[in-house]
Write an enzyme that holds these catalytic residues in place. Sequence first.
Site, PDB file in Angstrom:
ATOM      1  N   GLN A 141       0.856  -1.186   0.000  1.00 15.29           N
ATOM      2  CA  GLN A 141       0.000   0.000   0.000  1.00 15.29           C
ATOM      3  C   GLN A 141       0.894   1.239   0.000  1.00 15.29           C
ATOM      4  O   GLN A 141       1.700   1.407   0.905  1.00 15.29           O
ATOM      5  CB  GLN A 141      -0.869  -0.023   1.262  1.00 15.29           C
ATOM      6  CG  GLN A 141      -1.814   1.137   1.413  1.00 15.29           C
ATOM      7  CD  GLN A 141      -2.514   1.111   2.776  1.00 15.29           C
ATOM      8  OE1 GLN A 141      -1.941   0.637   3.756  1.00 15.29           O
ATOM      9  NE2 GLN A 141      -3.714   1.589   2.836  1.00 15.29           N
ATOM     10  N   GLY A 142       0.742   2.091  -0.988  1.00 12.63           N
ATOM     11  CA  GLY A 142       1.616   3.262  -1.121  1.00 12.63           C
ATOM     12  C   GLY A 142       0.861   4.568  -0.956  1.00 12.63           C
ATOM     13  O   GLY A 142       0.597   5.260  -1.929  1.00 12.63           O
ATOM     14  N   ASN A 170      -4.775   6.841  15.867  1.00 12.08           N
ATOM     15  CA  ASN A 170      -6.008   6.922  16.663  1.00 12.08           C
ATOM     16  C   ASN A 170      -6.368   8.370  16.992  1.00 12.08           C
ATOM     17  O   ASN A 170      -7.546   8.682  17.192  1.00 12.08           O
ATOM     18  CB  ASN A 170      -5.876   6.064  17.925  1.00 12.08           C
ATOM     19  CG  ASN A 170      -5.987   4.588  17.575  1.00 12.08           C
ATOM     20  OD1 ASN A 170      -5.981   4.220  16.394  1.00 12.08           O
ATOM     21  ND2 ASN A 170      -6.098   3.736  18.583  1.00 12.08           N
ATOM     22  N   GLU A 171      -5.350   9.255  17.013  1.00  9.17           N
ATOM     23  CA  GLU A 171      -5.685  10.679  17.224  1.00  9.17           C
ATOM     24  C   GLU A 171      -6.525  11.175  16.040  1.00  9.17           C
ATOM     25  O   GLU A 171      -7.522  11.870  16.219  1.00  9.17           O
ATOM     26  CB  GLU A 171      -4.406  11.530  17.337  1.00  9.17           C
ATOM     27  CG  GLU A 171      -3.618  11.338  18.629  1.00  9.17           C
ATOM     28  CD  GLU A 171      -2.777  10.065  18.626  1.00  9.17           C
ATOM     29  OE1 GLU A 171      -2.535   9.491  17.542  1.00  9.17           O
ATOM     30  OE2 GLU A 171      -2.365   9.626  19.719  1.00  9.17           O
ATOM     31  N   GLU A 224     -10.584  -1.116   5.404  1.00 11.45           N
ATOM     32  CA  GLU A 224      -9.430  -1.410   6.258  1.00 11.45           C
ATOM     33  C   GLU A 224      -9.796  -1.249   7.736  1.00 11.45           C
ATOM     34  O   GLU A 224      -9.588  -2.141   8.542  1.00 11.45           O
ATOM     35  CB  GLU A 224      -8.290  -0.452   5.890  1.00 11.45           C
ATOM     36  CG  GLU A 224      -7.015  -0.665   6.678  1.00 11.45           C
ATOM     37  CD  GLU A 224      -5.872   0.226   6.214  1.00 11.45           C
ATOM     38  OE1 GLU A 224      -6.140   1.305   5.627  1.00 11.45           O
ATOM     39  OE2 GLU A 224      -4.702  -0.145   6.432  1.00 11.45           O
ATOM     40  N   SER A 268       1.448   6.641   2.329  1.00 19.06           N
ATOM     41  CA  SER A 268       2.238   7.560   3.147  1.00 19.06           C
ATOM     42  C   SER A 268       3.436   8.105   2.387  1.00 19.06           C
ATOM     43  O   SER A 268       4.056   7.404   1.580  1.00 19.06           O
ATOM     44  CB  SER A 268       2.740   6.850   4.403  1.00 19.06           C
ATOM     45  OG  SER A 268       1.661   6.363   5.152  1.00 19.06           O
ATOM     46  N   SER A 308       4.260  -1.448   3.966  1.00 19.77           N
ATOM     47  CA  SER A 308       4.423  -2.760   4.615  1.00 19.77           C
ATOM     48  C   SER A 308       4.713  -3.830   3.569  1.00 19.77           C
ATOM     49  O   SER A 308       4.019  -3.900   2.551  1.00 19.77           O
ATOM     50  CB  SER A 308       3.151  -3.153   5.373  1.00 19.77           C
ATOM     51  OG  SER A 308       2.938  -2.291   6.441  1.00 19.77           O
TER      52      SER A 308
HETATM   53  C1  FAD Z   1       3.257  -0.996  11.311  1.00 24.57           C
HETATM   54  C2  FAD Z   1       2.946   0.083  10.319  1.00 24.57           C
HETATM   55  C3  FAD Z   1       2.589  -0.267   9.030  1.00 24.57           C
HETATM   56  C4  FAD Z   1       2.318   0.727   8.081  1.00 24.57           C
HETATM   57  N1  FAD Z   1       2.060   0.352   6.814  1.00 24.57           N
HETATM   58  C5  FAD Z   1       1.843   1.293   5.869  1.00 24.57           C
HETATM   59  C6  FAD Z   1       1.612   0.910   4.507  1.00 24.57           C
HETATM   60  O1  FAD Z   1       1.623  -0.281   4.169  1.00 24.57           O
HETATM   61  N2  FAD Z   1       1.426   1.886   3.597  1.00 24.57           N
HETATM   62  C7  FAD Z   1       1.417   3.210   3.937  1.00 24.57           C
HETATM   63  O2  FAD Z   1       1.182   4.031   3.050  1.00 24.57           O
HETATM   64  N3  FAD Z   1       1.649   3.603   5.211  1.00 24.57           N
HETATM   65  C8  FAD Z   1       1.861   2.681   6.176  1.00 24.57           C
HETATM   66  N4  FAD Z   1       2.116   3.061   7.482  1.00 24.57           N
HETATM   67  C9  FAD Z   1       2.232   4.482   7.781  1.00 24.57           C
HETATM   68  C10 FAD Z   1       1.083   5.036   8.605  1.00 24.57           C
HETATM   69  O3  FAD Z   1      -0.078   5.143   7.829  1.00 24.57           O
HETATM   70  C11 FAD Z   1       1.525   6.395   9.156  1.00 24.57           C
HETATM   71  O4  FAD Z   1       2.608   6.154  10.040  1.00 24.57           O
HETATM   72  C12 FAD Z   1       0.419   7.102   9.896  1.00 24.57           C
HETATM   73  O5  FAD Z   1      -0.594   7.502   9.015  1.00 24.57           O
HETATM   74  C13 FAD Z   1       0.942   8.355  10.661  1.00 24.57           C
HETATM   75  O6  FAD Z   1       1.678   9.171   9.804  1.00 24.57           O
HETATM   76  P1  FAD Z   1       3.164   9.657  10.220  1.00 24.57           P
HETATM   77  O7  FAD Z   1       3.949   8.456  10.589  1.00 24.57           O
HETATM   78  O8  FAD Z   1       3.657  10.519   9.119  1.00 24.57           O
HETATM   79  O9  FAD Z   1       2.968  10.507  11.548  1.00 24.57           O
HETATM   80  P2  FAD Z   1       2.479  12.007  11.641  1.00 24.57           P
HETATM   81  O10 FAD Z   1       1.344  12.237  10.734  1.00 24.57           O
HETATM   82  O11 FAD Z   1       3.682  12.891  11.520  1.00 24.57           O
HETATM   83  O12 FAD Z   1       1.944  12.078  13.136  1.00 24.57           O
HETATM   84  C14 FAD Z   1       2.807  12.176  14.281  1.00 24.57           C
HETATM   85  C15 FAD Z   1       1.917  12.266  15.528  1.00 24.57           C
HETATM   86  O13 FAD Z   1       1.123  13.484  15.479  1.00 24.57           O
HETATM   87  C16 FAD Z   1      -0.260  13.167  15.615  1.00 24.57           C
HETATM   88  N5  FAD Z   1      -1.050  14.055  14.769  1.00 24.57           N
HETATM   89  C17 FAD Z   1      -0.788  14.422  13.478  1.00 24.57           C
HETATM   90  N6  FAD Z   1      -1.754  15.250  13.017  1.00 24.57           N
HETATM   91  C18 FAD Z   1      -2.672  15.377  14.021  1.00 24.57           C
HETATM   92  C19 FAD Z   1      -3.898  16.087  14.151  1.00 24.57           C
HETATM   93  N7  FAD Z   1      -4.409  16.810  13.145  1.00 24.57           N
HETATM   94  N8  FAD Z   1      -4.578  16.004  15.333  1.00 24.57           N
HETATM   95  C20 FAD Z   1      -4.085  15.258  16.358  1.00 24.57           C
HETATM   96  N9  FAD Z   1      -2.900  14.568  16.296  1.00 24.57           N
HETATM   97  C21 FAD Z   1      -2.220  14.633  15.152  1.00 24.57           C
HETATM   98  C22 FAD Z   1      -0.390  11.737  15.113  1.00 24.57           C
HETATM   99  O14 FAD Z   1      -1.539  11.109  15.643  1.00 24.57           O
HETATM  100  C23 FAD Z   1       0.919  11.121  15.611  1.00 24.57           C
HETATM  101  O15 FAD Z   1       0.770  10.740  16.967  1.00 24.57           O
HETATM  102  C24 FAD Z   1       2.387   2.107   8.435  1.00 24.57           C
HETATM  103  C25 FAD Z   1       2.741   2.460   9.762  1.00 24.57           C
HETATM  104  C26 FAD Z   1       3.028   1.475  10.687  1.00 24.57           C
HETATM  105  C27 FAD Z   1       3.413   1.900  12.077  1.00 24.57           C
END
Ligand code: FAD
Length: 389
Positions: free
Chosen positions: A125-126, A372-373, A243, A128, A160
């Site tokens: 899944q692409g 979850n946020e 999902e 992020s 992933s």
């Molecule tokens: C095990 C695992 C598997 C994954 N697999 C995939 C995959 O296959 N494909 C893919 O595309 N992505 C994947 N991801 C990525 C995942 O979707 C992102 O990590 C997630 O959406 C959070 O984005 P970020 O890591 O950029 O964190 P950020 O968006 O930078 O967030 C950092 C923190 O700030 C908080 N935050 C950000 N904005 C807000 C807001 N507006 N209000 C309140 N809190 C906020 C977040 O909740 C988090 O705690 C995976 C992640 C994990 C951990």
Amino acid sequence: MDLLYTPRQEAFRKEARAWLEAHVPPEPLPSFDTQEGFEAHRRWEAELHAGGWAMVPWPVEYGGRGGDLFEWLIFEEEYYRAGAPGRVNQNGLFLLGPTIMEYGTPEQKARFLPPMASSEEVWAQGWSEPNAGSDMANIQATALLEGEHYVLRGQKTWASRGAYAHWLFGMFRSDPGSSRHHGLTFLLVPLDIPGVSVRPIRKLNGKAAFAEIFFDGARVPVGNRLGADGQGWEIAMATAGFERGLMLRSPARFQSAAHRLVALYRETLRSGRPVDPGVRQRVARCWMEAEAYALNTYQTVSRLRAGGRIGFEASLNKIFWSELDVRMHETALELLGVRAELLPEAPASQGVGDWLDGYLFALSGPIYAGTNEIQRNIIAERILGLPRK
Ligand SMILES: Cc1cc2nc3c(=O)[nH]c(=O)nc-3n(C[C@H](O)[C@H](O)[C@H](O)COP(=O)(O)OP(=O)(O)OC[C@H]3O[C@@H](n4cnc5c(N)ncnc54)[C@H](O)[C@@H]3O)c2cc1C
């Protein structure tokens, strides 16, 4: 909602149980986050497919069994009961598959679903990007139309199993003048074409489970576009609904963990090790919550069968299962005491190491599939109607 299984469903359960008892590998396969384990899991998927069990609710012509979602839930219960291997192609089978079923052309269904069902083609899944995680509408990777091809540039990350997968489904900005969720297009991209490079990223457990993926002029035919140009956001939201709301984490996963937790509690009592009385309450609560999640999922499936759709309540669902998973593993680690520090590979782990491995993964549940946020923001704004600021 009828809480009793029909004779047909009971017969289906028996058939699934018998097949799984005869076929599930006696020893656990190596982790699918390694090359060796990835291939071993693909071989298992091929066996499931040959038996007709790869995707119970899909039409037979696409490699499914032609069942319904209730049968899928029953199959999942039997699958976890049998201790069968994790589904290496879950991004394809559980997320992209239903999306193609809804938005794909007949040609796309015929081309992509059968090799997905057999895991001949495994999907990543692409979505992020380094600056588009929670803020997914900030996607910067572009797909600009040149004749009959989209030309891709930019980067995806955290895919992933991206290190080993064959294909990626992703969202790209196809209108360079657009912003936010406008002008995004949903594309199906082979990972072995010129202009695509895949760089593995190690996970907390040391295995190269993720990848960051770079696009430098990769050319993807227009026929690999799902839906219309610019319709990507709408389609991705449908994928996110499957999902979070139903497919990614079936209740059986948590019911089976709850049973293991109860067994661990009993074993701890028998061993004479001291157990904090509060832990007994927590074990019972985990078990009840796993059952509640199962009933809720049966209700969702009943609603879908009556013509309903998955909506914003998928966010409630996602928070529930991901936080339950963490609580279950924390409770198990507390019961294990010093043994909680053993990973599955440790010679003395004697089967308990899966709890620590599971705990490390459970910690990521509140992050993946949208944090979850963010789910709480969606609930506040879309379900409760609270102001954005
Ligand atoms: C095990 C695992 C598997 C994954 N697999 C995939 C995959 O296959 N494909 C893919 O595309 N992505 C994947 N991801 C990525 C995942 O979707 C992102 O990590 C997630 O959406 C959070 O984005 P970020 O890591 O950029 O964190 P950020 O968006 O930078 O967030 C950092 C923190 O700030 C908080 N935050 C950000 N904005 C807000 C807001 N507006 N209000 C309140 N809190 C906020 C977040 O909740 C988090 O705690 C995976 C992640 C994990 C951990």
